[in-house]
Design an enzyme around this catalytic site. Structure first.
Site, PDB file in Angstrom:
ATOM      1  N   TYR A 155       0.836  -1.211   0.000  1.00 33.90           N
ATOM      2  CA  TYR A 155       0.000   0.000   0.000  1.00 33.90           C
ATOM      3  C   TYR A 155       0.869   1.259   0.000  1.00 33.90           C
ATOM      4  O   TYR A 155       0.643   2.195  -0.770  1.00 33.90           O
ATOM      5  CB  TYR A 155      -0.889  -0.064   1.238  1.00 33.90           C
ATOM      6  CG  TYR A 155      -1.908   1.037   1.380  1.00 33.90           C
ATOM      7  CD1 TYR A 155      -3.156   0.942   0.760  1.00 33.90           C
ATOM      8  CD2 TYR A 155      -1.644   2.158   2.168  1.00 33.90           C
ATOM      9  CE1 TYR A 155      -4.100   1.936   0.919  1.00 33.90           C
ATOM     10  CE2 TYR A 155      -2.594   3.154   2.329  1.00 33.90           C
ATOM     11  CZ  TYR A 155      -3.824   3.038   1.710  1.00 33.90           C
ATOM     12  OH  TYR A 155      -4.759   4.035   1.875  1.00 33.90           O
ATOM     13  N   LYS A 159       1.156   4.138  -2.852  1.00 32.24           N
ATOM     14  CA  LYS A 159       0.822   5.546  -2.546  1.00 32.24           C
ATOM     15  C   LYS A 159       2.036   6.454  -2.753  1.00 32.24           C
ATOM     16  O   LYS A 159       1.884   7.599  -3.187  1.00 32.24           O
ATOM     17  CB  LYS A 159       0.283   5.666  -1.119  1.00 32.24           C
ATOM     18  CG  LYS A 159      -1.050   4.958  -0.902  1.00 32.24           C
ATOM     19  CD  LYS A 159      -2.155   5.513  -1.784  1.00 32.24           C
ATOM     20  CE  LYS A 159      -3.529   4.967  -1.401  1.00 32.24           C
ATOM     21  NZ  LYS A 159      -4.609   5.516  -2.236  1.00 32.24           N
TER      22      LYS A 159
HETATM   23  P1  NDP Z   1     -13.571   2.366   1.062  1.00 35.93           P
HETATM   24  O1  NDP Z   1     -13.086   0.970   1.191  1.00 35.93           O
HETATM   25  O2  NDP Z   1     -14.569   2.903   2.014  1.00 35.93           O
HETATM   26  O3  NDP Z   1     -14.157   2.586  -0.451  1.00 35.93           O
HETATM   27  C1  NDP Z   1     -13.384   2.199  -1.533  1.00 35.93           C
HETATM   28  C2  NDP Z   1     -14.024   2.675  -2.821  1.00 35.93           C
HETATM   29  O4  NDP Z   1     -13.148   2.335  -3.914  1.00 35.93           O
HETATM   30  C3  NDP Z   1     -15.346   2.021  -3.135  1.00 35.93           C
HETATM   31  O5  NDP Z   1     -16.169   2.959  -3.787  1.00 35.93           O
HETATM   32  C4  NDP Z   1     -14.966   0.888  -4.093  1.00 35.93           C
HETATM   33  O6  NDP Z   1     -16.008   0.508  -5.006  1.00 35.93           O
HETATM   34  C5  NDP Z   1     -13.861   1.559  -4.866  1.00 35.93           C
HETATM   35  N1  NDP Z   1     -12.951   0.617  -5.505  1.00 35.93           N
HETATM   36  C6  NDP Z   1     -12.119  -0.289  -4.917  1.00 35.93           C
HETATM   37  N2  NDP Z   1     -11.440  -0.957  -5.873  1.00 35.93           N
HETATM   38  C7  NDP Z   1     -11.846  -0.450  -7.065  1.00 35.93           C
HETATM   39  C8  NDP Z   1     -11.514  -0.736  -8.414  1.00 35.93           C
HETATM   40  N3  NDP Z   1     -10.601  -1.666  -8.734  1.00 35.93           N
HETATM   41  N4  NDP Z   1     -12.117  -0.026  -9.399  1.00 35.93           N
HETATM   42  C9  NDP Z   1     -13.027   0.935  -9.097  1.00 35.93           C
HETATM   43  N5  NDP Z   1     -13.390   1.239  -7.840  1.00 35.93           N
HETATM   44  C10 NDP Z   1     -12.805   0.549  -6.842  1.00 35.93           C
HETATM   45  O7  NDP Z   1     -12.242   3.263   1.020  1.00 35.93           O
HETATM   46  P2  NDP Z   1     -11.938   4.732   1.629  1.00 35.93           P
HETATM   47  O8  NDP Z   1     -13.044   5.649   1.303  1.00 35.93           O
HETATM   48  O9  NDP Z   1     -11.501   4.577   3.031  1.00 35.93           O
HETATM   49  O10 NDP Z   1     -10.637   5.118   0.781  1.00 35.93           O
HETATM   50  C11 NDP Z   1     -10.677   5.957  -0.365  1.00 35.93           C
HETATM   51  C12 NDP Z   1      -9.260   6.327  -0.746  1.00 35.93           C
HETATM   52  O11 NDP Z   1      -8.634   6.996   0.342  1.00 35.93           O
HETATM   53  C13 NDP Z   1      -8.373   5.130  -1.076  1.00 35.93           C
HETATM   54  O12 NDP Z   1      -7.501   5.450  -2.141  1.00 35.93           O
HETATM   55  C14 NDP Z   1      -7.584   4.930   0.196  1.00 35.93           C
HETATM   56  O13 NDP Z   1      -6.358   4.287  -0.039  1.00 35.93           O
HETATM   57  C15 NDP Z   1      -7.407   6.367   0.655  1.00 35.93           C
HETATM   58  N6  NDP Z   1      -7.112   6.503   2.073  1.00 35.93           N
HETATM   59  C16 NDP Z   1      -8.017   6.128   3.030  1.00 35.93           C
HETATM   60  C17 NDP Z   1      -7.700   6.276   4.367  1.00 35.93           C
HETATM   61  C18 NDP Z   1      -8.653   5.901   5.466  1.00 35.93           C
HETATM   62  O14 NDP Z   1      -8.271   6.025   6.623  1.00 35.93           O
HETATM   63  N7  NDP Z   1      -9.884   5.478   5.177  1.00 35.93           N
HETATM   64  C19 NDP Z   1      -6.406   6.800   4.788  1.00 35.93           C
HETATM   65  C20 NDP Z   1      -5.528   7.165   3.705  1.00 35.93           C
HETATM   66  C21 NDP Z   1      -5.894   7.022   2.406  1.00 35.93           C
HETATM   67  P3  NDP Z   1     -17.103  -0.650  -4.619  1.00 35.93           P
HETATM   68  O15 NDP Z   1     -18.026  -0.003  -3.631  1.00 35.93           O
HETATM   69  O16 NDP Z   1     -17.788  -0.980  -5.903  1.00 35.93           O
HETATM   70  O17 NDP Z   1     -16.329  -1.776  -4.024  1.00 35.93           O
END
Ligand code: NDP
Length: 246
Positions: A155, A159
């Protein structure tokens, strides 16, 4: 009359992406909602965007697949006639210590979190350049990509890659009025952090100067700023982490 702006938000069915889609809609921007499989939740987000008075479309695609991304962007441009803002937010994690990390977990995290950013940005760039009206690209990175994190080599590598990509593309397209920035969240309350152990959560909270996890809206408001203001900011990484990495 100025044309309405259009944003494509990846991973907008849940979590941070959903909050970004709604916050952009509140600023009068039409939204293409990307997701991978969760159509039901994506439809909910579409309703919320429409409630804000903006147009919305569903844009399902696996961001890890270049061809899917090409087709998705084509559908967005066919539907709205343009695309102005890309938020690369879709991401997954598959944590493990390196000694135990399966090749498959390395690959799926790199493919989604890093290749996904290339696939979508590359697909949108052609339209942005053709429109000759500037554009905004915002990549959701992570503080793991800045300071590393035990158990997240895949990860953090992805990133950190996103951050290098952001800085390089910012240098390439600045002259065309396109800004490219990254937002690096710390611990944010979403499904991604829900399953962390209670111990780890407590340890994290102790290390965060603001003493709590962040809310999705607190990430979204920074993305909105970069998407609608911030016209002289490019190639930057803005942490939204309650001071965890100072
Ligand atoms: P969630 O797990 O809550 O949501 C993930 C989202 O990404 C969903 O909408 C999912 O779609 C979509 N997704 C996953 N894989 C794919 C793919 N291959 N193609 C298209 N869509 C995809 O994640 P977060 O909201 O927590 O995270 C969002 C971003 O923020 C990420 O990049 C994460 O790395 C980053 N982040 C999050 C942190 C946290 O603490 N939460 C901290 C630091 C960074 P579906 O619903 O269809 O599965």
């Amino acid at each position: 009359m100025m044309e309405k702006k259009v944003a494509l938000v990846t991973g907008a069915s849940r979590g941070i992406g959903k909050a970004i889609a709604i916050a952009l809609a509140q600023r009068g921007i039409d939204i293409a909602i990307n997701y991978r499989s969760n159509e039901k939740e994506a439809r909910e987000v579409m309703k919320l965007v429409k409630k804000e008075g903006q147009a919305a479309m569903l844009a399902p695609a696996d961001v890890a697949d270049f061809q899917h991304c090409r087709e998705m962007v084509k559908q967005v441009v066919d539907y709205f006639g343009r695309v102005d803002i890309l938020v690369n937010n879709a991401g997954i994690r598959a944590d493990n210590l390196l000694a135990r990390m399966k090749e498959e977990d390395w690959e799926k995290v790199l493919h989604t979190n890093l290749n996904g950013v290339y696939n979508c940005t590359r697909s949108v760039m052609r339209s942005l350049l053709k429109q000759k009206n500037g554009g905004r690209i915002i990549n959701i990175a992570s503080i793991s990509g800045i300071y590393g994190n035990a158990g997240q080599a895949n990860y953090a590598a992805a990133k950190a890659g996103v951050i290098g990509f952001t800085k390089s593309v910012a240098k390439e397209v600045g002259a065309r009025g396109i800004t490219v920035n990254a937002v690096a969240p710390g611990f944010i309350q979403t499904e991604m952090t829900e399953d962390l152990s209670e111990n780890l959560k407590q340890e994290a909270v102790r290390a965060i100067p603001l003493g709590r996890f962040g809310k999705v809206e607190e990430v979204a408001e920074v993305v909105v700023f970069l998407a609608t203001k911030g016209s002289y900011i490019t190639g930057q990484v803005i942490s939204v982490d309650g001071g965890l990495v100072i």
